[in-house]
Enzyme design. Sequence first.
Site, PDB file in Angstrom:
ATOM      1  N   ASN A  47       0.676  -1.251   0.174  1.00  0.00           N
ATOM      2  CA  ASN A  47      -0.109   0.056   0.025  1.00  0.00           C
ATOM      3  C   ASN A  47       0.872   1.227  -0.004  1.00  0.00           C
ATOM      4  OD1 ASN A  47      -2.368  -1.443  -0.012  1.00  0.00           O
ATOM      5  ND2 ASN A  47      -2.354  -1.622   2.232  1.00  0.00           N
ATOM      6  N   HIS A  60     -14.462  -1.475   6.213  1.00  0.00           N
ATOM      7  CA  HIS A  60     -13.506  -2.050   6.564  1.00  0.00           C
ATOM      8  C   HIS A  60     -13.852  -2.708   8.015  1.00  0.00           C
ATOM      9  CE1 HIS A  60      -9.339  -2.652   8.445  1.00  0.00           C
ATOM     10  NE2 HIS A  60      -8.953  -2.996   7.324  1.00  0.00           N
ATOM     11  N   GLU A  91     -16.244   4.755   3.452  1.00  0.00           N
ATOM     12  CA  GLU A  91     -14.811   4.802   2.940  1.00  0.00           C
ATOM     13  C   GLU A  91     -15.006   5.633   1.752  1.00  0.00           C
ATOM     14  OE1 GLU A  91     -12.140   1.227   3.207  1.00  0.00           O
ATOM     15  OE2 GLU A  91     -13.857   0.254   4.152  1.00  0.00           O
ATOM     16  N   SER A 148     -11.190  -0.658   0.131  1.00  0.00           N
ATOM     17  CA  SER A 148      -9.846  -1.528   0.182  1.00  0.00           C
ATOM     18  C   SER A 148      -9.650  -2.572  -0.578  1.00  0.00           C
ATOM     19  CB  SER A 148      -9.348  -1.574   1.576  1.00  0.00           C
ATOM     20  OG  SER A 148     -10.497  -2.502   2.638  1.00  0.00           O
ATOM     21  N   ASP A 164     -13.466   7.437   5.839  1.00  0.00           N
ATOM     22  CA  ASP A 164     -12.398   6.945   6.114  1.00  0.00           C
ATOM     23  C   ASP A 164     -11.575   6.941   4.673  1.00  0.00           C
ATOM     24  OD1 ASP A 164     -10.089   5.262   6.232  1.00  0.00           O
ATOM     25  OD2 ASP A 164     -11.245   4.074   7.732  1.00  0.00           O
ATOM     26  N   HIS A 204      -7.078   4.854   2.012  1.00  0.00           N
ATOM     27  CA  HIS A 204      -6.422   4.449   0.811  1.00  0.00           C
ATOM     28  C   HIS A 204      -6.682   5.838  -0.401  1.00  0.00           C
ATOM     29  CE1 HIS A 204      -5.876   0.321   1.577  1.00  0.00           C
ATOM     30  NE2 HIS A 204      -6.726   0.512   2.353  1.00  0.00           N
ATOM     31  N   LYS A 236      -0.157   4.167   4.357  1.00  0.00           N
ATOM     32  CA  LYS A 236      -0.271   3.636   3.379  1.00  0.00           C
ATOM     33  C   LYS A 236       0.362   4.758   2.125  1.00  0.00           C
ATOM     34  CE  LYS A 236      -4.335   0.934   4.183  1.00  0.00           C
ATOM     35  NZ  LYS A 236      -4.199   0.949   5.798  1.00  0.00           N
TER      36      LYS A 236
END
Length: 387
Positions: free
Chosen positions: A47, A133, A176, A180, A205, A208, A239
């Site tokens: 990541n 997640h 998110e 992910s 979130d 990523h 990440k």
Amino acid sequence: MVDLKAWLNEQREKGRLRSLRPVIAREKGRLILAGDDNRTLLDFSSNDYLALAEHPALIAAAQEALSRFGAGSGASRLMSGDLAVHHDLEQAVAQLKGQEGALTFGSGYMANTGIIPALMGRHDLIFSDRLNHASIHDGCRLSGAKVIRFRHNDLNHLEELLAKNRGTTIPLIVVESIYSMDGDRCPLRELVALKERFGCLLMVDEAHATGVFGPNGGGVIEEDGMSGAVDLAVGTFGKGLGSYGAFVAGNREMIEYLVNRARSFIFSTALPPAVAAASLAAVRLIRHEPGLRHELQEKIGYFKGVLRKGGYEADLGPSQIIPIVVGESEAALHIAELLRKQGIFVTAVRPPTVPQGTARLRFSITRHHSTTDLSQAAETLLEIMER
């Protein structure tokens, strides 16, 4: 107590048993696994999207902090572990996310399992995307609130649930920005409209997305112009920013409240000074060097282009995370092993991390990868899948 041997055997038979394989060397997008004849593999499971973990600026910042403060912080932030570098980092994160303040945590898992229970209790409602997640789901469970999951990125379903479920307190919507395991993107502007219409808090979130999206690397929240509308912007340093730890950004009142209520913050030793310094260097770097993101985006497009040219027709998504869904766990493990034998390391992701019947190869594109690396990986994958 669970029968450990029986459980392990069952997972092994189902192709779900996980095991650890130490990496004995890693450099510039390549790695060597222990017990693998010292073969160098192209790493498509990292990541470290912007290749910052090995960046000289992060290494220098970490070394300077290490020599100045030592290896550890020695205590929690509310004891004697509160260092100036933690505050400098939080100020930089708040600026990056367009918020008044920020607070750091030991990891993304600690952030989500600390923030959500601090805000929500047994009389509250949480609306959570089904593909969030595991740390978000665990944070929701720990809160004791009523948790209502809506179909992934399905705003009609969320709207229906919001209309049907009215509480006496302010609900929380949790999503998110980049997911992910699927690499897809949330419809943030529409989510903001729903949160404002129904009077909710919105937590996003950006684990990523931070560093990878947005004019300054501020993530999807910045790219969509929603910084002022998101109540809690969560993210990680481990990440795209190449370091370790996590953060939440919000208004001053929110941050002050979490300092006093988030148990995973209160009762944890502060981030080591070298880690915090590296993270601060990364935040500054992504703001001042947009070329890092542009280079990554070009490589993402190149990899997807090779796959499409080779006849791969499934959706490849809008991000650096590219899931190649194959179905059953055994098939995913088999393809991953064949790729490894061809010098390509990519992780087979299986249930319960992903839903049953959707085991996949999760390709993660980083700035380390050259066009030759990307062509080799894509063409090898296509060849194996045609067999």
